[in-house]
Design a protein around this motif. Structure first.
Motif, mmCIF file in Angstrom:
data_model
loop_
_atom_site.group_PDB
_atom_site.id
_atom_site.type_symbol
_atom_site.label_atom_id
_atom_site.label_comp_id
_atom_site.label_asym_id
_atom_site.label_seq_id
_atom_site.Cartn_x
_atom_site.Cartn_y
_atom_site.Cartn_z
ATOM 1 N N PRO A 302 -24.606 -54.384 -4.847
ATOM 2 C CA PRO A 302 -25.369 -54.732 -6.052
ATOM 3 C C PRO A 302 -24.400 -55.149 -7.156
ATOM 4 N N ARG A 303 -24.838 -56.001 -8.044
ATOM 5 C CA ARG A 303 -24.026 -56.276 -9.233
ATOM 6 C C ARG A 303 -24.073 -55.080 -10.173
ATOM 7 N N PHE A 304 -25.274 -54.544 -10.397
ATOM 8 C CA PHE A 304 -25.428 -53.448 -11.350
ATOM 9 C C PHE A 304 -24.821 -52.174 -10.764
ATOM 10 N N GLY A 305 -23.935 -51.543 -11.525
ATOM 11 C CA GLY A 305 -23.302 -50.308 -11.082
ATOM 12 C C GLY A 305 -22.020 -50.505 -10.296
ATOM 13 N N PHE A 306 -21.591 -51.764 -10.133
ATOM 14 C CA PHE A 306 -20.352 -52.072 -9.422
ATOM 15 C C PHE A 306 -19.495 -52.984 -10.288
ATOM 16 N N ARG A 307 -18.209 -53.005 -9.994
ATOM 17 C CA ARG A 307 -17.281 -53.844 -10.761
ATOM 18 C C ARG A 307 -16.431 -54.682 -9.822
ATOM 19 N N ILE A 308 -15.974 -55.810 -10.337
ATOM 20 C CA ILE A 308 -15.021 -56.652 -9.611
ATOM 21 C C ILE A 308 -13.680 -56.536 -10.321
ATOM 22 N N GLY A 309 -12.612 -56.346 -9.555
ATOM 23 C CA GLY A 309 -11.266 -56.295 -10.113
ATOM 24 C C GLY A 309 -10.321 -57.172 -9.324
ATOM 25 N N LYS A 310 -9.190 -57.431 -9.907
ATOM 26 C CA LYS A 310 -8.171 -58.205 -9.200
ATOM 27 C C LYS A 310 -7.599 -57.380 -8.075
ATOM 28 N N ARG A 311 -7.324 -58.044 -6.983
ATOM 29 C CA ARG A 311 -6.772 -57.340 -5.827
ATOM 30 C C ARG A 311 -5.282 -57.137 -6.009
#
Length: 311
Positions: A302-311
Motif C-alpha cells: 500500500p502507499r498509505f503507511g509505507f515509505r520509499i527510501g533510497k537503496r
C-alpha cells in the motif's frame, strides 16, 4: 488464472481478517501455514524481507498488508463489495482506524500477564519467551508505540460504547448498513480478544457488538486447500508477474521508474524490501525483485503507511 495463495497462521488477527475477506467474496484459495515468529525463509524469499502476516500470493505477484489485499480481492471479484459505492472513503478510513487504534488496544489487553498465562498455557516457557522476544523486535524501530494495559483498559469502554451505539442505531446488520471493509477491519481485533476467557468479557459485555461480530464471523473463510511453502515458491518461480496497473506513475518525492529503492512499513515490522521501483499509484507501490528460489517477483505494498527510501 493463478490461484489465490494466502501465507498465514491460525492465531494471527490480520490473517483472520484476510480469511474473512476471502470468505465474504466466496473465493477459493490455497493455504500456506507459516511460522508466527522469525525466521520465515520461504516467506521472505517471496517478499524480500517483509515479515508481517498475512501475505497474498497470486502467481509471481506478492501482496503485502491486508489493506492492499482487500483491494486486490476486489479486483478479483467485484461483488459483494468491500468498498460500497458512495461509502468508499468512510469505509476505508474507518478500517484504517480499526486496524491501528482498535488493534493496538486489543494487543495490549491480550498481552497482559493474566491473558498470556491462559493463551500460552500449553506452550513451553522457552517458546513463550521466544514469541515475546519476536514481538518486541517486530515493534522496534517504527512509529507504533506500545499502549500500556492500564491505558488500554481505561480507554476501551469509550471505543466499545461508541460502537454499541452505532450498531443499535444503524439501519442494517453491519456498521454502515451493508457489509464493507470496515466490518472486517473491526472484527479481527475483537476475534483476537474472544480467544481467551480473560479477555472475552470486554467484548461480550456489549450485546449489539457481540451480535454484529457473530454476523461478520459467519461469512466464514471460503473454500481452501493446503499447500506447502515449497509448492508456493515453485508457483512463483514458474509464473510471470501480471501487467502493471493502467494508472499514471505518481511519486511526488522524486523517485523514478526503474530506480533501485527500499520500501518499508512505518508503524511496525519496518524491515525494508529492496528492489526496482516499477509503479507508484494512488493506492499501490510495486517493486521488482529477483530471488534465487522464487525467481522474478513483483512485490506490492500500500502507499498509505509505507515509505520509499533510497537503496
Amino acid at each position: 488464472m493463478s490461484e489465490l495463495i494466502l501465507h498465514h497462521y491460525p492465531t494471527s488477527p490480520f490473517s483472520e481478517k484476510a480469511r474473512l475477506l476471502l470468505g465474504f467474496k466466496g473465493l477459493s484459495w490455497r493455504s500456506v501455514k507459516i511460522s508466527p515468529v522469525m525466521p520465515k525463509p520461504d516467506l521472505t524469499a517471496l517478499t524480500g524481507g517483509y515479515r508481517k502476516t498475512p501475505v497474498l500470493q497470486i502467481g509471481a505477484d506478492i501482496y503485502c498488508d491486508t489493506s492492499l489485499i482487500a483491494r486486490r480481492l476486489e479486483q478479483e471479484k467485484a461483488l459483494p463489495a468491500f468498498f460500497p459505492e458512495g461509502q468508499e472513503m468512510i469505509a476505508a478510513t474507518f478500517a484504517a482506524w480499526a486496524d491501528s487504534v482498535v488493534f493496538q488496544h486489543a494487543v495490549s489487553l491480550v498481552f497482559q500477564p493474566e491473558s498470556i498465562a491462559v493463551r500460552f498455557g500449553n506452550m513451553p516457557p522457552e517458546a513463550i519467551k521466544a514469541f515475546i522476544a519476536d514481538r518486541a523486535e517486530l515493534f522496534s524501530g517504527g512509529s507504533a508505540t506500545r499502549l500500556s494495559a492500564d491505558q488500554a483498559r481505561h480507554q476501551w469502554p469509550t471505543i466499545m460504547t461508541r460502537l454499541e451505539q452505532q450498531l443499535q442505531r444503524e439501519q442494517g446488520d453491519f456498521l454502515f448498513g451493508e457489509p464493507s471493509i470496515a466490518d472486517f477491519a473491526l472484527a479481527h481485533p475483537l476475534w483476537f480478544l474472544k480467544a481467551t476467557p480473560v479477555t472475552s468479557p470486554v467484548v461480550d459485555a456489549y450485546p449489539a457488538v457481540s451480535a454484529w461480530l457473530g454476523r461478520v464471523l459467519g461469512f466464514g473463510h471460503g473454500a481452501f486447500s493446503e499447500m506447502s511453502s515449497e509448492e508456493a515458491l515453485e508457483v512463483a518461480r514458474n509464473a510471470t508477474p501480471a501487467a502493471l496497473p493502467d494508472e499514471q506513475f505518481d511519486e511526488p518525492n522524486g523517485f523514478e521508474v526503474g530506480q533501485q529503492v527500499a520500501i518499508a512499513a512505518i508503524d511496525y515490522g519496518v524491515d525494508p524490501v529492496a528492489g526496482e521501483l516499477l509503479f507508484a499509484g494512488s493506492e499501490e507501490l510495486i517493486l521488482r525483485r529477483e530471488d534465487e528460489r522464487a525467481g522474478v517477483v513483483h512485490v506490492h505494498f500500500p502507499r498509505f503507511g509505507f515509505r520509499i527510501g533510497k537503496r
